[in-house]
Design an enzyme around this catalytic site. Structure first.
Site, PDB file in Angstrom:
ATOM      1  N   LYS A 218     -11.987   4.393  -6.804  1.00 21.84           N
ATOM      2  CA  LYS A 218     -11.672   5.336  -7.873  1.00 21.84           C
ATOM      3  C   LYS A 218     -11.658   4.611  -9.222  1.00 21.84           C
ATOM      4  O   LYS A 218     -12.275   5.040 -10.182  1.00 21.84           O
ATOM      5  CB  LYS A 218     -10.324   6.005  -7.588  1.00 21.84           C
ATOM      6  CG  LYS A 218      -9.899   6.989  -8.653  1.00 21.84           C
ATOM      7  CD  LYS A 218      -8.594   7.673  -8.282  1.00 21.84           C
ATOM      8  CE  LYS A 218      -8.118   8.530  -9.465  1.00 21.84           C
ATOM      9  NZ  LYS A 218      -6.851   9.187  -9.210  1.00 21.84           N
ATOM     10  N   GLU A 224      -9.940  -6.331  -4.100  1.00 18.81           N
ATOM     11  CA  GLU A 224     -10.479  -6.479  -2.746  1.00 18.81           C
ATOM     12  C   GLU A 224     -11.881  -5.877  -2.669  1.00 18.81           C
ATOM     13  O   GLU A 224     -12.821  -6.477  -2.136  1.00 18.81           O
ATOM     14  CB  GLU A 224      -9.575  -5.762  -1.722  1.00 18.81           C
ATOM     15  CG  GLU A 224      -8.180  -6.339  -1.585  1.00 18.81           C
ATOM     16  CD  GLU A 224      -7.185  -5.739  -2.569  1.00 18.81           C
ATOM     17  OE1 GLU A 224      -7.608  -5.259  -3.653  1.00 18.81           O
ATOM     18  OE2 GLU A 224      -5.966  -5.774  -2.272  1.00 18.81           O
ATOM     19  N   GLY A 279      -6.113   8.919  -4.811  1.00 24.13           N
ATOM     20  CA  GLY A 279      -6.852   8.122  -3.823  1.00 24.13           C
ATOM     21  C   GLY A 279      -6.631   8.593  -2.397  1.00 24.13           C
ATOM     22  O   GLY A 279      -7.581   8.772  -1.623  1.00 24.13           O
ATOM     23  N   ARG A 280      -5.384   8.835  -2.030  1.00 27.68           N
ATOM     24  CA  ARG A 280      -5.082   9.206  -0.640  1.00 27.68           C
ATOM     25  C   ARG A 280      -5.417  10.663  -0.335  1.00 27.68           C
ATOM     26  O   ARG A 280      -5.222  11.128   0.790  1.00 27.68           O
ATOM     27  CB  ARG A 280      -3.625   8.879  -0.323  1.00 27.68           C
ATOM     28  CG  ARG A 280      -2.614   9.432  -1.313  1.00 27.68           C
ATOM     29  CD  ARG A 280      -1.271   8.734  -1.176  1.00 27.68           C
ATOM     30  NE  ARG A 280      -0.302   9.163  -2.181  1.00 27.68           N
ATOM     31  CZ  ARG A 280      -0.171   8.625  -3.381  1.00 27.68           C
ATOM     32  NH1 ARG A 280      -0.959   7.638  -3.749  1.00 27.68           N
ATOM     33  NH2 ARG A 280       0.764   9.051  -4.212  1.00 27.68           N
ATOM     34  N   GLU A 365       2.813   6.325   0.777  1.00 26.94           N
ATOM     35  CA  GLU A 365       2.483   6.053  -0.627  1.00 26.94           C
ATOM     36  C   GLU A 365       2.891   7.251  -1.491  1.00 26.94           C
ATOM     37  O   GLU A 365       3.184   7.099  -2.674  1.00 26.94           O
ATOM     38  CB  GLU A 365       0.978   5.743  -0.789  1.00 26.94           C
ATOM     39  CG  GLU A 365       0.676   4.899  -2.017  1.00 26.94           C
ATOM     40  CD  GLU A 365      -0.779   4.441  -2.118  1.00 26.94           C
ATOM     41  OE1 GLU A 365      -1.660   5.278  -2.308  1.00 26.94           O
ATOM     42  OE2 GLU A 365      -1.026   3.216  -2.005  1.00 26.94           O
ATOM     43  N   HIS A 396       2.105   2.692  27.106  1.00 24.41           N
ATOM     44  CA  HIS A 396       2.193   1.426  27.835  1.00 24.41           C
ATOM     45  C   HIS A 396       2.632   0.296  26.916  1.00 24.41           C
ATOM     46  O   HIS A 396       2.419  -0.879  27.207  1.00 24.41           O
ATOM     47  CB  HIS A 396       0.855   1.124  28.500  1.00 24.41           C
ATOM     48  CG  HIS A 396       0.503   2.177  29.506  1.00 24.41           C
ATOM     49  ND1 HIS A 396       0.915   2.119  30.824  1.00 24.41           N
ATOM     50  CD2 HIS A 396      -0.146   3.356  29.364  1.00 24.41           C
ATOM     51  CE1 HIS A 396       0.495   3.208  31.459  1.00 24.41           C
ATOM     52  NE2 HIS A 396      -0.145   3.969  30.584  1.00 24.41           N
ATOM     53  N   LYS A 524       0.358  -6.572  -7.039  1.00 23.57           N
ATOM     54  CA  LYS A 524      -0.968  -6.871  -7.610  1.00 23.57           C
ATOM     55  C   LYS A 524      -0.828  -7.848  -8.772  1.00 23.57           C
ATOM     56  O   LYS A 524      -1.603  -8.804  -8.901  1.00 23.57           O
ATOM     57  CB  LYS A 524      -1.631  -5.585  -8.124  1.00 23.57           C
ATOM     58  CG  LYS A 524      -2.105  -4.645  -7.040  1.00 23.57           C
ATOM     59  CD  LYS A 524      -2.838  -3.450  -7.666  1.00 23.57           C
ATOM     60  CE  LYS A 524      -3.076  -2.357  -6.666  1.00 23.57           C
ATOM     61  NZ  LYS A 524      -3.653  -1.158  -7.229  1.00 23.57           N
TER      62      LYS A 524
END
Ligand code: F6P
Length: 578
Positions: A218, A224, A279-280, A365, A396, A524
């Site tokens: 965005k 990253e 973003g999400r 978030e 399990h 950040k």
């Protein structure tokens, strides 16, 4: 970040917990708190039939929650007191409800039918969305049809989405979920981690001549993503021998055309979206390009239609039959009144295995906050820890804790009724396990039953006494069960929108701004300083002793490695003599 000349913060009002509805729920909790779910079912044969709701192809059974009709009525009153209907209208209408960033929140406009305009700030945002989508569909069709070719004329076989957070989790989750609808030639890859391992692994398996990279960000500033994108670009140029290949192999998805151009991607190969898409909440936008490539325009239209159907349901259905409202309020009941610190998402379908990770970002978030929209501190628990993976694997691993642990963990079981072709028995086993787990968590197994079972098995009296406390299940552990007919794009769209609105409703009741994420910024900023210090001979920035020690240890390791990699002096001389 967007400038915000005028911040229209909500007037400081009563906190959630001082409201009459919250106080009524507290008083009510003391009455119902100890009542076992088994008793509630036994006393009310209609309970299961009443405590269910259905919309957009999703069926919800919420009867295994520790609630009565009165609890539900009080929870609906809580939503009314929080002015949920008004807040919902504000969001759908494009008001700038993301106050700290002075932005509208309009992911719902991304799935609004093209013939239903929505004018925000003098523009029809639906028309803007349709125009970008049209370009995406044309591009995707060209790639899928083999008409968009790599630099040497071969069709694309591999698509690598480079992004992180919302620019990764949504598309990855959806591409995994909808693999049954995948294009037969295109393989999808997702790279988010900056450690170099993930992109290295992907680049080793793909052919530069037939690989398309989508750089999805965005902001187009995310470290990253840009680091991985630069690595991919270098790799492509090295393997093709020329920068001329870039336009055939790189496209971008972003809100920042200038940053995309600076990176070296032709703006003609960029698909945009808008600051009002969080973003999400962005998989419905151009961020969903990888999904369109995988399932085609028709499939993506269905995904949007499912989400839009859920939007309509969220707007139109009365709270008492409204899936997102019901699930949100039950979540608040579990977290704030029954003290559950986390919430498990347990999909019993392998293709939904990334859903918990996606919902983690969506919920944590959005609502992982401890101040309200007006800046006042919250005085209740907000976002629980969301966790999970495929339910059957969880059985399990950590289900032991769900059944007998000391913490209450409400579960959302998610099941699909239709098996994928040829695997009916596998599917039946998975479905049976899901239903059985919900039943076991709810009913438990009391001491007298366990004792009778051990006696029937011939165990000695002393053994029975010793084992009894370990083999008792208290039960009374809440869960929802969500079912869909089949895992189609429509059903997935409805499911994701359901959780989006669930998150929104909880944010409204807790009084939060669910659409900013300031909590990610400090890390950040500090990472930039630490990065500089790792490369320097000594710290350039002040750090606490622990942080400084960790940086020093990295530097020592680096120095040792450099020493060990230096060729020995004698060895070099010998080489020179030869
Ligand atoms: O750091 C958190 C975050 O900003 C998320 O909110 C977002 O989804 C992710 O990073 C990626 O951001 P971008 O799409 O701008 O690269």
């Amino acid at each position: 970040m967007t400038s915000h000349p005028t911040l229209h913060f909500a007037p400081s009002g009563a906190s959630s917990t001082s409201s009459a509805a919250w106080q009524a729920l507290l008083a009510h909790r003391d009455g119902i708190g100890e009542c076992h779910l088994k008793q509630l079912f036994a006393a009310d044969p209609e309970r299961a039939a009443r405590m269910q709701a259905e919309a957009c192809g999703l069926f919800l059974d919420y009867s295994k929650n520790r609630v009565s009709d009165e609890t539900l009525a009080l929870l609906f009153a809580l939503a009314c007191e929080a002015r949920l209907a008004e807040r919902r209208t504000a969001m759908f209408g494009g008001e700038r409800i993301n106050l700290t960033e002075n932005r509208a929140v309009l992911h719902t406009a991304l799935r609004r039918p093209a013939d239903q305009p929505l004018i925000v700030g003098g523009r029809d945002v639906v028309a803007d969305v349709a125009a970008v989508r049209e370009r995406i569909y044309r591009f995707a069709e060209a790639v899928r049809g083999g008409n968009w070719r790599g630099h040497d004329g071969r069709a694309i076989t591999d698509v690598v989405n480079i992004g992180i957070g919302g620019s990764d989790l949504g598309p990855l989750m959806a591409c995994e979920a909808l693999k049954a609808f995948a294009h037969p030639r295109l393989r999808m890859h997702f790279v988010s981690n900056v450690d170099g391992v993930q992109i290295g692994d992907v680049l080793r398996t793909v052919d530069p001549a037939t690989t398309l990279f989508i750089v999805a960000s965005k902001t187009f500033t995310t470290q990253e993503t840009l680091t991985n994108a630069h690595a991919a670009r270098t790799w492509l140029v090295e393997h093709t021998g020329s920068e001329a290949a870039i336009p055939r192999h790189f496209v971008a998805v972003s809100t920042h055309a200038d940053a995309v151009a600076r990176f070296g991607i032709d703006p003609a190969n960029m698909f945009g979206f808008w600051d009002w898409v969080g973003g999400r909440y962005s998989l419905w936008s151009a961020i969903g390009l990888s999904i369109v490539l995988q399932i085609g325009a028709e499939g993506f239209d269905e995904l949007l239609a499912g989400a839009h159907a859920m939007d309509r349901h969220f707007i139109d259905a009365p709270f008492e039959r409204n899936l997102p409202v019901i699930m949100a309020l039950l979540g608040i009941w579990n977290v704030d009144f029954l003290g559950a610190p986390s919430q498990l998402i347990a999909p019993y379908h392998q293709r939904l295995h990334r859903l918990p990770a996606f919902l983690q970002q969506l919920d944590m978030e959005s609502n992982g906050k401890s101040v309200r929209s007006d800046g006042s501190p919250v005085d209740c628990q907000t976002s629980p820890v969301i966790w999970g993976e495929s339910g059957i694997n969880g059985q399990h691993a950590y289900f032991q804790m769900l059944h007998q642990g000391s913490q209450l963990v409400p579960v959302d079981f998610i099941g699909v009724l239709q098996a994928e072709a040829g695997l009916e028995q596998h599917h039946r086993i998975a479905f049976a396990n899901m239903v059985a787990q919900a039943e076991a968590l709810m009913s438990g197994k009391p001491a007298d039953e366990v004792e009778a079972e051990m006696r029937a098995a011939g165990l000695a009296e002393a053994q029975i006494r010793a084992l009894l406390p370990h083999r008792v299940f208290a039960g009374n552990r809440p869960s929802n069960t969500l079912l869909m007919e089949r895992l189609s794009p429509f059903a997935l769209g409805a499911l994701v929108a359901l959780y989006e609105h669930r998150t929104f409703v909880q944010g409204v009741v807790w009084g939060l701004n669910s659409f900013d994420q300031w909590g990610v910024e400090l890390g950040k900023q500090l990472a930039a300083r630490v990065l500089a210090d790792l490369a320097a001979p000594a710290d350039l920035h002040p750090h606490d002793a622990s942080t400084a020690g960790l940086i020093a240890r990295y530097r020592e390791h680096l120095a040792e490695r450099q020493d060990s990699e230096k060729p020995a002096a004698g060895h070099t001389e010998q080489n020179q003599a030869r």
